[in-house]
Structure formats: C-alpha cells, structure tokens
Design an enzyme around this catalytic site. Sequence first.
Site, PDB file in Angstrom:
ATOM      1  CG  ASP A  68      -4.332   4.034   2.852  1.00 54.30           C
ATOM      2  OD1 ASP A  68      -3.319   3.620   3.450  1.00 54.30           O
ATOM      3  OD2 ASP A  68      -4.453   3.981   1.622  1.00 54.30           O
ATOM      4  CD  GLU A 127      -8.408  -0.727  -0.812  1.00 57.68           C
ATOM      5  OE1 GLU A 127      -8.944  -0.721  -1.936  1.00 57.68           O
ATOM      6  OE2 GLU A 127      -7.198  -0.929  -0.647  1.00 57.68           O
TER       7      GLU A 127
END
Length: 371
Positions: A68, A127
């Site tokens: 990520d 997130e």
Amino acid sequence: MEPSLIDVRRALHRIPELGFEEYKTQTYLLDLIQSLPQDFLEVKTWKTGILVRVGGRKGEKTVAYRADMDGLPITEETGLPFVSQHEGRMHACGHDLHMTIAFGLLRHFAYHQPETHLLFIFQPAEEGPGGAKPMLDSEEFRMWWPDEIIALHIAPEYPVGTIATRKGLLFANTSELFIDLKGQGGHAAYPHLANDMVVAASHLVTQLQSVVSRNVDPLDSAVVTIGVIKGGTKQNIIAETARIEGTIRTLSIESMKKVKKRIEALVSGIEIGFSCQASIDYGSNYCQVWNDEERVARFIEYSQGREGVTFIECSEAMTGEDFGYFLEEIPGFMFWLGVDTNYGLHDARLNPNEDVLSFAVQHLIGYIETL
C-alpha cells in the site's frame, strides 16, 4: 549507482500523500522502476497506483505481491532528518517500508528472472477511502489476474527478524461510523424552546457502550469506538446539530450485522426521545483478512526453517485492512513483520528500525523462489 533500500524508504517517507493523492509517490516509484532492466518487465498505472508484471521463465502461474502507498493526516513528531516535507501528512503506518520492500523484491527479480510470473501491486488509498476493491475490479488488474497473493504489515511491538501470522482469520471486519443529529437550536436561557443535540449526542455515546457488552457473544469479539463528537458553536447557544464519528470492528460477519442493527435501534430511540432527526453513514467498510490455510502453512514452514527468523503464531487482531478484498477472490495470506519501535501504528513518533528492509527482502526472495 542505484539507491539503497534505506535511501528509497527515506525518500518515500519525505513525501506522504493521502488516498488517491499519491502523485509524487507514484512518480518517484515509476522513475525507480524505469531505471531497472526492462527485459521482462511490463508496467501499467491505475489511478495513482502501479502494476508491474515480471515475466517468468516458465510462467505456469502468477504470484502477486501487494504494497500500500498512502500516508495519514498526522503531523510528524519524530525529529528525524528525513521528516515528512508535507505538512500534516506522515507515513505513520509503515507504508513507506511496505513500498520499499516491494521495490527491493522487484529490483532483485528484474535482474534475476523468476521461474514463475510475478505481479507487483502498488495500491493507493488503503487508509481510506479504500483502493483495494476498485483496483481489484479494474480492467488493468484483471488483465494480469494472479493465482495467489502475498502482503505484509509492519508490527512495531515485534523485534526485527520476527514473522507473525496464522491460518484463517488474521484481521477483523471493519466499518466507519458517522451519525448526524439535527434538532432545534436556541438560546441557553430558554432550553424548553429547543432540542439540544449536544445532550442527545451525549446520551447516544453512553448508550453505544452497551452495544458490544450486551449484544455480542462474549466468546466472539467486537469493538465500537467513538473517536469524535462535534456539536455547538458557542457556550450560550443550544446546539442545533451534532455529529458522532467512530469505528466498528468485529471478528465475525454476523456480529457486524448485529452491531449495526443495534446501533440503528438506539439511534431511532434518540430520535423519539429528543424529538430530532438522525442519519447514519457507515463510510468505508473493509472485510476481514482471511489467510488461505494451505498457502500460509507453506509460508510458516518456510519461515520456521530459516536461520535468524523468529516465527510467532499470533492471535487475530482488530486491525482493519482492505487487503481482505484481494483475499476474497485470490488465495493468499498476510503476515506481520517486526520493526522494533516503541511507538505504535498511527503514532506521530513511529520510527521503525530500518534493518528490517534487507531482512524482509531477503526472506521474501527466498520464499518466492520456492513457489
């Protein structure tokens, strides 16, 4: 001269960006990737993410590795010489390390062609608002659909050299929670002419504390946490509106349904009791991270047999991770990687031990070469 893994990590640490805003991060990574031998590399972009396919010698299957990319809206307090250059933004969840490890693997296999095809996934917006699901559904990804997939997450509490994971459930189902209340504002001296939403919100927050303790099986596990209450404009004005923001986390899908149903019932009661209007928004919802038993067992066996590696069979965690969407459709696993720091995830002082970079890259090179 090629940059070291530490150089790459520090460069990424300086430029944290929020979900789907990772433009500098994407550009930096693309420049690194373009500097590698291109003989068996293919590169695609998707929004602010990147997909890199490494053609294998045999190519009987494709193994994917995901990292990520996004940072958090946190003002860094580490005092490091490579502190974030973006005010109010920080890599406080280790995604700078995640990307660096992925690049280290990619660089190795760009010089040493693997047996099988590899797919490196640099995914934006973990997130929030959630990049995994739309990336998974994209045409670009589906053209290079993998047969299995791997990812990791840093673990501040474990020493460097520690690998921790488990079969089956690793991370929880998660959901954001936003509740808006609207009543009748007024002068503080005349409360009988108003419907006070600060009081209504306060009652609701208190009632929410019983949702888990009196509705979820004690042998199961769930969390409802309220992190924000907003309401009112001045000390002598009765608040017309209030907003409650929080998170729901459960180990089972059934518990998530039960918790949401109970929250909705409590909110309906507040509407009646305080003569107000209320709305609920669950925002981003992440499904559980479920490790494929066969594949994670193979990784555990490999890790236990490596010198210098400490393996821990960990418990489930209430952590949320949108990597679960990949695992819904592609067999694979995720594991914790020890980084030995006193500060936890999402802490403005998080400072992982950079020795973990070479350890993780070498450990994963060895594992991927067994596949």
